[in-house]
Design an enzyme around this catalytic site. Structure first.
Site, PDB file in Angstrom:
ATOM      1  N   ASP A 140       0.802  -1.221   0.000  1.00 21.38           N
ATOM      2  CA  ASP A 140       0.000   0.000   0.000  1.00 21.38           C
ATOM      3  C   ASP A 140       0.838   1.276   0.000  1.00 21.38           C
ATOM      4  O   ASP A 140       0.380   2.308  -0.484  1.00 21.38           O
ATOM      5  CB  ASP A 140      -0.977  -0.001   1.191  1.00 21.38           C
ATOM      6  N   GLY A 142       4.290   1.351  -1.283  1.00 19.90           N
ATOM      7  CA  GLY A 142       5.113   1.334  -2.492  1.00 19.90           C
ATOM      8  C   GLY A 142       4.315   1.361  -3.788  1.00 19.90           C
ATOM      9  O   GLY A 142       4.744   1.962  -4.771  1.00 19.90           O
ATOM     10  N   GLY A 145       1.117   4.535  -2.553  1.00 22.61           N
ATOM     11  CA  GLY A 145       1.646   5.774  -1.973  1.00 22.61           C
ATOM     12  C   GLY A 145       0.725   6.297  -0.890  1.00 22.61           C
ATOM     13  O   GLY A 145      -0.404   6.688  -1.156  1.00 22.61           O
ATOM     14  N   ASN A 227     -10.389   0.159  -0.652  1.00 15.90           N
ATOM     15  CA  ASN A 227     -11.375  -0.052   0.418  1.00 15.90           C
ATOM     16  C   ASN A 227     -10.864   0.273   1.805  1.00 15.90           C
ATOM     17  O   ASN A 227     -11.628   0.354   2.749  1.00 15.90           O
ATOM     18  CB  ASN A 227     -11.871  -1.504   0.395  1.00 15.90           C
ATOM     19  N   TYR A 228      -9.520   0.442   1.944  1.00 18.79           N
ATOM     20  CA  TYR A 228      -8.950   0.688   3.260  1.00 18.79           C
ATOM     21  C   TYR A 228      -8.697   2.154   3.495  1.00 18.79           C
ATOM     22  O   TYR A 228      -8.258   2.869   2.598  1.00 18.79           O
ATOM     23  CB  TYR A 228      -7.612  -0.040   3.430  1.00 18.79           C
ATOM     24  N   ASP A 229      -8.893   2.557   4.738  1.00 19.32           N
ATOM     25  CA  ASP A 229      -8.562   3.913   5.134  1.00 19.32           C
ATOM     26  C   ASP A 229      -7.638   3.803   6.340  1.00 19.32           C
ATOM     27  O   ASP A 229      -8.023   3.249   7.365  1.00 19.32           O
ATOM     28  CB  ASP A 229      -9.827   4.689   5.507  1.00 19.32           C
ATOM     29  N   TYR A 230      -6.432   4.279   6.171  1.00 22.65           N
ATOM     30  CA  TYR A 230      -5.459   4.202   7.250  1.00 22.65           C
ATOM     31  C   TYR A 230      -5.384   5.550   7.951  1.00 22.65           C
ATOM     32  O   TYR A 230      -5.117   6.562   7.298  1.00 22.65           O
ATOM     33  CB  TYR A 230      -4.068   3.873   6.713  1.00 22.65           C
ATOM     34  N   HIS A 304      -6.618 -11.953   5.709  1.00 16.86           N
ATOM     35  CA  HIS A 304      -5.435 -11.249   5.224  1.00 16.86           C
ATOM     36  C   HIS A 304      -4.707 -10.589   6.375  1.00 16.86           C
ATOM     37  O   HIS A 304      -5.204 -10.554   7.492  1.00 16.86           O
ATOM     38  CB  HIS A 304      -5.837 -10.202   4.191  1.00 16.86           C
ATOM     39  N   HIS A 306      -2.173  -7.060   7.599  1.00 15.58           N
ATOM     40  CA  HIS A 306      -1.588  -5.746   7.275  1.00 15.58           C
ATOM     41  C   HIS A 306      -0.259  -5.687   8.020  1.00 15.58           C
ATOM     42  O   HIS A 306      -0.246  -5.568   9.239  1.00 15.58           O
ATOM     43  CB  HIS A 306      -2.473  -4.600   7.756  1.00 15.58           C
ATOM     44  N   ASP A 315      18.236   8.967  16.918  1.00  9.60           N
ATOM     45  CA  ASP A 315      19.441   9.632  17.416  1.00  9.60           C
ATOM     46  C   ASP A 315      19.176   9.951  18.876  1.00  9.60           C
ATOM     47  O   ASP A 315      18.809  11.062  19.222  1.00  9.60           O
ATOM     48  CB  ASP A 315      19.694  10.954  16.664  1.00  9.60           C
TER      49      ASP A 315
END
Ligand SMILES: [Cu+2]
Length: 394
Positions: A140, A142, A145, A227-230, A304, A306, A315
């Site tokens: 999702d 690569g 984007g 269909n996915y919303d992140y 499935h 994720h 640092d």
């Protein structure tokens, strides 16, 4: 569409089309199986289309900051409380946080925590071997984007009323700049939680209570990949931790994933389930696994994962950092030494190579630490940050 806008619930199964993208010609066509398309009835997710409403309505609620927000923005530099960091936008990674530093109030200078952090990839393989599904192993970040898929955030719904919104720009295929409005929102979150509390009743004649509220700063982006919303939240707290939270709940809740790296990192997944059309209308008709769960008549929610991977260039108070793994060791006690029979002590291992640093996140009791071995506290303790992670698959 059968009267619904939820197009994902109306899959047409068994049809595969192969296209030659050089000639833009269809070179293959397979209509392999006949499966009824699930009904559109009852699949529309809009509250306005639901009767009765999905839950009794509550009174209005809002966040108010009468004196305005406590953070300042200077270009893309964000300052809030003891925190300072740079907020960047990237077509692939979405949000990039860099140069995150904490103010040392005693010394009056900023001490670096994170050089740069972002979601490196979000891999979504489906556990389905059928002709039309086996290749569904999406990247999702690569392939789509997370920045390119960012949606404009709506005030008072995607983000609370006290949020400030930021635009971003990307280069189109012809190199021209494209403005994406309201891709970020920044807000201070107070959910009535307590950061720290102590009530002292051990001093005769006195009850001393000290309470500090848990107020944090959130940088949010929502990326919609089909269909996915992140919902990706970077959250900075007053106690010095950074949480990166990605969550996705799919309506129907066949898969829900919750990956949390508290103190260092946390991501929100939401949206709709990817379903497969099926001849079955009841679980009693299914003898084998069928790669998923029957969630409605003729509708299988496909199993499935994720997988989220992060780029975290830490640092901790400088560039030379080490990675420590602290485990608990049960130790037997000699009868002469103590009436106790056993206790646990902490064993510290420093990773010398990359392979030493590999860990399998699970139920093992282990504390992981990134430290700066050349820096010590006033009493000689190591200075570091502790990542924690939890994962629930349901
Ligand atoms: Cu999912």
């Amino acid at each position: 569409m059968d009267g619904t806008v939820n197009i994902y619930m109306r899959p047409i199964e068994g049809v595969t089309v192969t296209i030659d993208l050089d000639s833009i010609k269809i070179v293959g066509f397979l209509d392999r199986i006949k499966v009824p398309a699930p009904k559109g009835d009852g699949t529309d997710y809009r509250g306005s289309q639901q009767s009765p409403p999905f839950s009794p309505s509550l009174n209005r609620i809002t966040s108010v900051q009468p004196d305005g927000p406590s953070f300042t923005l200077s270009g893309h530099l964000v300052r809030w409380g003891s925190w300072e960091f740079h907020l960047g936008f990237d077509v692939r990674a979405g949000t990039i946080i860099s140069l995150a530093s904490v103010l040392d109030v005693d010394k009056g200078n900023f001490r670096r925590v994170l050089y740069r952090g972002y979601i490196l990839e979000l891999f979504v393989p489906y556990m389905d071997l059928t002709e039309e599904w086996y290749y569904r192993t999406f990247f999702d970040a690569g392939e789509y984007g997370l920045g390119l898929s960012a949606v404009p955030l709506q005030p008072s719904t995607d983000c609370p009323a006290n949020a400030v919104f930021l635009d971003a720009y990307l280069a189109a295929h012809d190199g021209s700049p494209v403005k994406m409005s309201n891709v970020f929102c920044i807000f201070e979150r107070y959910a009535g939680d307590i950061l720290w509390q102590h009530t002292e009743v051990g001093i005769p004649g006195k009850v001393i209570t000290e309470v500090r509220p848990e107020v944090s700063l959130v940088v949010r982006m929502v990326s919609t990949v089909a269909n996915y919303d992140y919902i990706v939240d970077w959250e900075f707290t007053q106690s010095g931790s950074i949480r990166l939270k990605v969550q996705t709940y799919h309506i129907c809740v066949v898969c829900c994933l919750w990956l949390v790296l508290v103190n260092l990192i946390l991501v929100g997944l939401t949206g709709l389930l990817k379903v497969r059309g099926s001849v079955y209308t009841h679980m009693d008709q299914i003898s084998d696994e069928e790669y998923g769960i029957l969630v409605a008549e003729n509708t299988i929610g496909s199993r499935h994962d994720h997988f989220l991977t992060y780029h975290l260039d830490l640092d901790i108070d400088g560039e030379a950092n080490s990675f420590l793994k602290l485990t608990l060791q049960m130790t037997k006690v000699d009868a002469q030494e103590s009436p106790r029979r056993s206790y646990w002590k902490v064993i510290s291992e420093k990773a010398k190579t990359e392979s030493d640093a590999r860990i399998r996140l699970g139920l093992d009791q282990a504390e992981l630490l990134f430290v700066n071995p050349s820096k010590r506290t006033r009493v000689g303790n190591t200075i570091g940050y502790r990542p924690t992670a939890s994962r629930i698959l349901c």
